[in-house]
Design a protein around this motif. Sequence first.
Motif, mmCIF file in Angstrom:
data_model
loop_
_atom_site.group_PDB
_atom_site.id
_atom_site.type_symbol
_atom_site.label_atom_id
_atom_site.label_comp_id
_atom_site.label_asym_id
_atom_site.label_seq_id
_atom_site.Cartn_x
_atom_site.Cartn_y
_atom_site.Cartn_z
ATOM 1 N N LYS A 281 46.856 -9.536 64.254
ATOM 2 C CA LYS A 281 48.027 -10.061 64.947
ATOM 3 C C LYS A 281 48.033 -11.589 64.950
ATOM 4 O O LYS A 281 49.054 -12.227 64.694
ATOM 5 C CB LYS A 281 48.063 -9.532 66.385
ATOM 6 N N GLN A 282 46.862 -12.170 65.256
ATOM 7 C CA GLN A 282 46.771 -13.635 65.251
ATOM 8 C C GLN A 282 46.976 -14.200 63.856
ATOM 9 O O GLN A 282 47.581 -15.265 63.691
ATOM 10 C CB GLN A 282 45.410 -14.075 65.793
ATOM 11 N N LYS A 285 50.742 -14.294 63.067
ATOM 12 C CA LYS A 285 51.422 -15.385 63.769
ATOM 13 C C LYS A 285 51.069 -16.731 63.148
ATOM 14 O O LYS A 285 51.939 -17.590 62.955
ATOM 15 C CB LYS A 285 51.027 -15.369 65.247
ATOM 16 N N ARG A 289 53.646 -19.451 61.176
ATOM 17 C CA ARG A 289 53.791 -20.825 61.642
ATOM 18 C C ARG A 289 53.358 -21.815 60.566
ATOM 19 O O ARG A 289 54.014 -22.838 60.344
ATOM 20 C CB ARG A 289 52.946 -21.028 62.905
#
Length: 572
Positions: A281-282, A285, A289
Amino acid sequence: MPKVHTEVDPLLDALGGRGRYQLLQYFVSKIYAFSAAFQLLNFVYVARNIPHTCGQPSNISDIFTAIDDDTFTINNSNIYYDKCGIRVVANISGDTETKQLPCLYGYNFAERKELSIISDMEIVCDQAPLKGLGQTLLIVGQGLGAAFLPIFSDRFGRRPIHLLSHVIVMALGVGVAFSPNFTAFLVLRLILGMFQQGIVLTDATIGIEVFPTKYRKLVAFLSNISWSSCHLCLPLVAYLLRDYSWRILQLGCTSVSLVIILQFFFLEESLRWLVANGKPKQIKKLLKRAAKISQVDYQHVLDVYASLNTGQEETQKDQGGSTSKEQTASLLTDPVVQTVDDETHSLLDFIKVRRLGLNVAVLWFIWFTDSMTYFGLYFTSDALAGDRFVNVVLLIVVTMPSSVAIYYLVDRIGRKKTCILLHLTTGFGLVGATVVRELMGNTGAGAIISTVFSCFGFFGAFGAFGTLFFYTPEIFPTNIRNVGLGTSSAFSRLGGMLGPFAGLLSEYVTWGPGAVFTCCCLAATAMINLLPETNGKELPQTISDVKAWYETNNGEQKMDAKVKEKADQKTE
């Protein structure tokens, strides 16, 4: 279970390699150097020596009352107020007699008392040896922090430990400024040293992990230049605040820690750490970005990541296809795929392998030697004699060209040869300075020539440190990289604590410090040959990646048969 790809360089290349995202992360992390450098070196100004003499009593007769000798009177005596004693010289029946008294009535300082903590808290005369504890305990704290904080960095991530350490350093810096006594000052300096290493070591790891392999020498160059540049700013701040108390100066040096505000908003977790620890998940993200900042196609970045995890990169090239969005999403949320290796990641597992354990021992000794040599040269030189602002600048400027040398050498001749060359340079400078000082003395031409040789020593020692800070992380796998760097730095603090005693040794054996430092540098030069060359190799993600460096390949050293058998069993 099939072996999962652990390469991260292709993913970083997909984000631009040296793109806007990587540059932003690097420079945002490097602003830590203001906090770390200012708290480490401001002791030179906060605790500077201010000339003093014993104070005078309000009534001169009090001195003769303290002497308690009727032969000493106001009429036949002269009173001298020395640095650490009151000397009363009397002419008694044509003979001269002297009485010594301690500074019973305080001290008179040549400048305002509050300009230095040493004068403010009267750490002079009998208590003067306590002054060095202010710096020694900070180095002890650095050793403790280097030994323990990297464990949490490898376990919980680079970013949280870096930010937490930075906040604590800022808070402790303010606390030091309001120390009610010297004991509190020493305790706070000790704890500050611990967390100063928390921000230094996590930043060193972040810097080496944010760029692909081909840009590592740029990382080393910029890191050394940024550290030296921050050092150069300290004399400027100290000069501007020279007429204020040491407490105001300490607050001024701590105020630079406010740059942490930028880190809270812009500093991200290390992508390599997220991949090594299976954080889908990290990762998703962060990639989104990062792709936006670097202005690259997000879907292409996901395709590269998916191909690395499934081993389908070559298949896609042959078929001319790409991973669908559904497949990519599945890969990014599959915790099994994200698992880099099923082996235990700890420094103990690393050193259990005989060959890898030898690497650790060699690195610890080299770090110890470089720190002892650098700080030994610093404390036995006359660099801080005279103007305390100009000479610190000159000392830092002398070491800066070594950063340029590292940049041009580490890729051309390799990490090992660069370390060897810099250690030989240090040894050459030490031998030259020692021989000249013994044969020609430390005045006139002898002083000039020995200073030139000492500059070579500073050049080599600073360059060796700079090389180690990015060479050491390259030898350790991701999940113990910060622990490996931290334990190495901890051993360097042992050398840093011994370095100041070189001045004491030189009082008894003038050539002693040079001989000790030279022997250690020569031993380190020989031991460097035992380390692996990491030039051109991607950062290892797992212990197995490091073991693979020693497998039989074009005549290279063969890995231990038992270790290889265990590795094969794990792969199966």
